[in-house]
Design a protein around this motif. Structure first.
Motif, PDB file in Angstrom:
ATOM      1  N   LEU A 131      15.480   6.527  -9.171  1.00  0.00           N
ATOM      2  CA  LEU A 131      16.052   7.259  -7.995  1.00  0.00           C
ATOM      3  C   LEU A 131      17.323   6.343  -7.390  1.00  0.00           C
ATOM      4  N   LEU A 132      18.068   5.737  -8.203  1.00  0.00           N
ATOM      5  CA  LEU A 132      19.035   5.050  -7.760  1.00  0.00           C
ATOM      6  C   LEU A 132      20.105   5.858  -7.299  1.00  0.00           C
ATOM      7  N   ALA A 133      20.420   7.020  -8.040  1.00  0.00           N
ATOM      8  CA  ALA A 133      21.383   8.102  -7.535  1.00  0.00           C
ATOM      9  C   ALA A 133      21.034   8.518  -6.124  1.00  0.00           C
ATOM     10  N   LYS A 134      19.811   8.499  -5.709  1.00  0.00           N
ATOM     11  CA  LYS A 134      19.438   8.972  -4.222  1.00  0.00           C
ATOM     12  C   LYS A 134      19.551   7.921  -3.055  1.00  0.00           C
ATOM     13  N   GLN A 135      20.192   6.977  -3.439  1.00  0.00           N
ATOM     14  CA  GLN A 135      19.914   5.755  -2.536  1.00  0.00           C
ATOM     15  C   GLN A 135      20.605   6.106  -1.034  1.00  0.00           C
ATOM     16  N   GLY A 136      21.804   7.172  -1.264  1.00  0.00           N
ATOM     17  CA  GLY A 136      22.111   7.415   0.279  1.00  0.00           C
ATOM     18  C   GLY A 136      21.453   8.932   0.760  1.00  0.00           C
ATOM     19  N   SER A 137      20.515   9.448   0.093  1.00  0.00           N
ATOM     20  CA  SER A 137      20.024  10.536   0.731  1.00  0.00           C
ATOM     21  C   SER A 137      18.994  10.262   1.782  1.00  0.00           C
ATOM     22  N   TYR A 138      18.574  11.258   2.534  1.00  0.00           N
ATOM     23  CA  TYR A 138      17.570  10.923   3.523  1.00  0.00           C
ATOM     24  C   TYR A 138      16.330  11.717   2.887  1.00  0.00           C
ATOM     25  N   PRO A 139      15.379  11.358   3.436  1.00  0.00           N
ATOM     26  CA  PRO A 139      13.806  11.673   2.840  1.00  0.00           C
ATOM     27  C   PRO A 139      13.825  13.277   2.818  1.00  0.00           C
ATOM     28  N   SER A 140      14.448  14.092   3.834  1.00  0.00           N
ATOM     29  CA  SER A 140      14.237  15.404   4.146  1.00  0.00           C
ATOM     30  C   SER A 140      14.867  16.471   2.727  1.00  0.00           C
ATOM     31  N   SER A 141      15.923  15.456   1.990  1.00  0.00           N
ATOM     32  CA  SER A 141      16.359  16.061   0.797  1.00  0.00           C
ATOM     33  C   SER A 141      15.576  15.891  -0.329  1.00  0.00           C
ATOM     34  N   LEU A 142      14.463  15.088  -0.307  1.00  0.00           N
ATOM     35  CA  LEU A 142      13.770  14.638  -1.563  1.00  0.00           C
ATOM     36  C   LEU A 142      12.469  15.664  -1.501  1.00  0.00           C
ATOM     37  N   MET A 163       0.795  -1.052  -0.017  1.00  0.00           N
ATOM     38  CA  MET A 163      -0.003   0.137   0.145  1.00  0.00           C
ATOM     39  C   MET A 163       0.965   1.303  -0.019  1.00  0.00           C
ATOM     40  N   VAL A 164       0.519   2.292  -0.726  1.00  0.00           N
ATOM     41  CA  VAL A 164       1.227   3.526  -0.931  1.00  0.00           C
ATOM     42  C   VAL A 164       0.167   4.581  -0.490  1.00  0.00           C
ATOM     43  N   PHE A 165       0.589   5.431   0.440  1.00  0.00           N
ATOM     44  CA  PHE A 165      -0.150   6.216   1.159  1.00  0.00           C
ATOM     45  C   PHE A 165       0.077   7.692   0.752  1.00  0.00           C
ATOM     46  N   GLN A 166      -1.293   8.716   0.789  1.00  0.00           N
ATOM     47  CA  GLN A 166      -1.117   9.928   0.582  1.00  0.00           C
ATOM     48  C   GLN A 166       0.152  10.787   0.851  1.00  0.00           C
ATOM     49  N   HIS A 167       0.593  10.405   2.226  1.00  0.00           N
ATOM     50  CA  HIS A 167       1.722  11.252   2.963  1.00  0.00           C
ATOM     51  C   HIS A 167       2.969  10.422   3.056  1.00  0.00           C
ATOM     52  N   PHE A 168       3.366   9.444   2.171  1.00  0.00           N
ATOM     53  CA  PHE A 168       4.719   8.780   2.092  1.00  0.00           C
ATOM     54  C   PHE A 168       4.878   7.873   3.110  1.00  0.00           C
ATOM     55  N   ASN A 169       5.014   8.403   4.544  1.00  0.00           N
ATOM     56  CA  ASN A 169       5.434   7.886   5.403  1.00  0.00           C
ATOM     57  C   ASN A 169       6.687   7.240   5.685  1.00  0.00           C
ATOM     58  N   LEU A 170       7.675   7.927   5.066  1.00  0.00           N
ATOM     59  CA  LEU A 170       9.037   7.349   5.204  1.00  0.00           C
ATOM     60  C   LEU A 170       9.604   7.494   6.453  1.00  0.00           C
ATOM     61  N   PHE A 171      10.557   6.651   6.800  1.00  0.00           N
ATOM     62  CA  PHE A 171      11.549   6.922   8.226  1.00  0.00           C
ATOM     63  C   PHE A 171      12.278   7.952   7.785  1.00  0.00           C
ATOM     64  N   PRO A 172      12.320   9.231   8.717  1.00  0.00           N
ATOM     65  CA  PRO A 172      12.978  10.209   8.267  1.00  0.00           C
ATOM     66  C   PRO A 172      14.609  10.035   8.730  1.00  0.00           C
ATOM     67  N   HIS A 173      15.010   9.120   9.537  1.00  0.00           N
ATOM     68  CA  HIS A 173      16.256   8.609  10.124  1.00  0.00           C
ATOM     69  C   HIS A 173      17.005   7.880   9.399  1.00  0.00           C
ATOM     70  N   LEU A 174      16.209   7.258   8.226  1.00  0.00           N
ATOM     71  CA  LEU A 174      16.882   6.229   7.297  1.00  0.00           C
ATOM     72  C   LEU A 174      17.185   6.604   6.172  1.00  0.00           C
ATOM     73  N   THR A 175      18.107   6.267   5.351  1.00  0.00           N
ATOM     74  CA  THR A 175      18.456   6.908   3.952  1.00  0.00           C
ATOM     75  C   THR A 175      17.277   6.352   3.223  1.00  0.00           C
ATOM     76  N   VAL A 176      17.309   6.455   1.787  1.00  0.00           N
ATOM     77  CA  VAL A 176      16.271   5.935   0.838  1.00  0.00           C
ATOM     78  C   VAL A 176      16.468   4.537   0.690  1.00  0.00           C
ATOM     79  N   LEU A 177      17.809   3.992   0.828  1.00  0.00           N
ATOM     80  CA  LEU A 177      18.065   2.649   0.419  1.00  0.00           C
ATOM     81  C   LEU A 177      17.652   1.713   1.798  1.00  0.00           C
TER      82      LEU A 177
END
Length: 255
Positions: free
Chosen positions: A141-152, A96-110
């Motif tokens: 988004l392979l180039a963003k694998q080490g980025s954090y959600p706040s930068s996306l 399931m994909v939600f309206q508000h992403f719900n990514l963990f902010p303390h984890l990188t994309v990968l």
């Protein structure tokens, strides 16, 4: 194509307190089918999705996922859910994909993508990382694998959320208004990712306000209002010649 539906919901009722949110919703979804669910706010669209994946419990009706019962109602009108272990197993068939992403902010994309396969499926990092990287490449988004959600951007966050759901290798994808929190210029990149999934024959239910996407990508469109399915027809037919006055009135406002 399988003979039994991937999803079979029958006479589903759900209420919050004294408010009936779903009033007898029935829907079968075939393998590889894309269903768009449209309708005004408060019509029960999102609640229906949440009931399918057991984020909400129903008060009456039955739900089967790939022929396996999630919940059934007996002759006395009492709902009986499957044992908890079976619920978890059945619900893992769906992402399931939600309206508000719900990514963990303390984890990188990968790290966001591999978290569930590691903790829920018990896979090793060396098993899941190549798959996660392939999914990131798939959503661009392979180039963003080490980025954090706040930068996306919002569109990038939602594409990561789609990759994260796909990392669990579901048979069915549920999308709950995945573009409604995005600026219009970011909506297209998310819809393009979803369109690619549809072309790969992923079974999908998409709650959306994007009428062009519903018309172009969905095989069937379901119009909900007041907690019921008012009309469910092939996309071209529903958009060109809606049968119900409520459907026509809604589309006149949206198109």
């Amino acid at each position: 194509m399988t003979t039994s539906p991937m999803i079979r919901a029958a006479d589903v009722h759900k209420r919050f307190g004294a408010v009936d949110v779903l009033n007898g919703v029935s829907l079968d979804v075939g393998q590889g089918e894309v269903i768009a669910v449209i309708g005004p706010s408060g019509s029960g669209k999102s609640t229906f999705l949440r009931c399918l994946i057991h984020l909400e419990t129903i008060h009456h009706g039955s739900i089967e996922i790939e022929g396996e019962p999630l919940v059934r109602t007996d002759a006395q009108g009492h709902c009986h859910y499957a044992p908890e272990a079976d619920i978890r197993r059945v619900c893992r068939k769906m992402g399931m994909v939600f309206q508000h992403f719900n990514l963990f902010p303390h984890l990188t994309v990968l790290q966001n993508i591999i978290e569930s396969p590691l903790t829920v499926k018990g896979l090793r990092a060396d098993e899941i990382v190549p798959k996660a990287e392939a999914l990131l490449a798939k959503v661009g988004l392979l180039a963003k694998q080490g980025s954090y959600p706040s930068s996306l951007s919002g569109g990038q966050k939602q594409r990561v959320a789609i990759a994260r759901a796909l990392a669990m290798e579901p048979d069915i994808m549920l999308f709950d208004e995945p573009t409604s929190a995005l600026d219009p210029e970011l909506t297209g990149e998310v819809l393009a990712t979803m369109r690619a999934l549809a072309e790969e024959r992923m079974t999908m239910i998409v709650v959306t306000h994007e009428m062009a996407f519903a018309r172009e990508v969905a095989q069937r469109v379901v119009f909900m209002d007041g907690g019921v399915i008012v009309e469910a027809r092939p996309a071209r037919e529903l958009f060109t010649a809606p049968e119900h006055p409520r459907t026509r009135a809604f589309l006149q406002k949206m198109l």
